[in-house]
Design an enzyme around this catalytic site. Structure first.
Site, PDB file in Angstrom:
ATOM      1  CE1 TYR A  23     -17.088 -27.200  -2.683  1.00 17.20           C
ATOM      2  CE2 TYR A  23     -17.498 -29.503  -2.162  1.00 17.20           C
ATOM      3  CZ  TYR A  23     -17.874 -28.338  -2.791  1.00 17.20           C
ATOM      4  OH  TYR A  23     -19.028 -28.299  -3.524  1.00 17.20           O
ATOM      5  CG  HIS A 100     -18.808 -20.387  -6.834  1.00 14.13           C
ATOM      6  ND1 HIS A 100     -19.856 -20.848  -6.069  1.00 14.13           N
ATOM      7  CD2 HIS A 100     -19.281 -19.341  -7.562  1.00 14.13           C
ATOM      8  CE1 HIS A 100     -20.922 -20.114  -6.341  1.00 14.13           C
ATOM      9  NE2 HIS A 100     -20.597 -19.186  -7.229  1.00 14.13           N
TER      10      HIS A 100
END
Length: 147
Positions: A23, A100
């Site tokens: 991430y 996402h």
């Protein structure tokens, strides 16, 4: 003034520290600040919301009715499990963009299905936090009517 609602779902409050190899190091606060600046540059008001609780997210979507033009949502794990979230987004008739950070299709098989994608106006996956920028740009240029 046109308005966007940026919603981040479960565990996204941990951005910057949770699995940075997936991430990145950008925090949720960084994402929200960057998004607010970008929206402002387009003359758009941006509201942000994050919750780890499905019902709170659904309540926030319901409260957007009548004053939000577009929802940008990173539903996190709720993507793959929540019919309630899908029904809320469809029920308020506000166009939404699904975001996402990672490419969910290159991850575990259970992440490959989204309960939201077939109802989304656009889907951005695997662009890192740039996906939020791209979503705002798309909303500003293609989804919000300028008065």
């Amino acid at each position: 003034m046109p308005s966007l609602l940026l919603i981040n779902g479960p565990n996204l409050n941990l951005l910057g520290t949770r699995e940075p190899h997936l991430y990145g190091a950008t925090t949720l606060r960084d994402v929200e600040e960057m998004s607010r600046v970008q929206a402002n540059n387009y003359g758009i008001d941006l509201e942000t919301f994050q919750s780890n609780h499905e019902g709170h997210i659904i309540d926030r979507i319901h409260s957007a009715r009548g004053h939000i033009d577009v929802i940008i949502i990173n539903p996190g794990a709720l993507t793959h499990t929540s019919v309630g979230l899908r029904d809320a987004l469809v029920g308020v008739s506000i166009p939404f963009i699904e975001v996402h950070i990672t490419n969910v299709h290159a991850r575990e098989p259970f992440r490959h299905h989204s309960y939201l994608s077939d109802k989304a106006s656009a889907i951005l996956v695997g662009l890192g936090t740039y996906g939020y920028e791209a979503a705002i740009q798309h909303a500003a240029k293609n989804m919000i009517r300028k008065n």
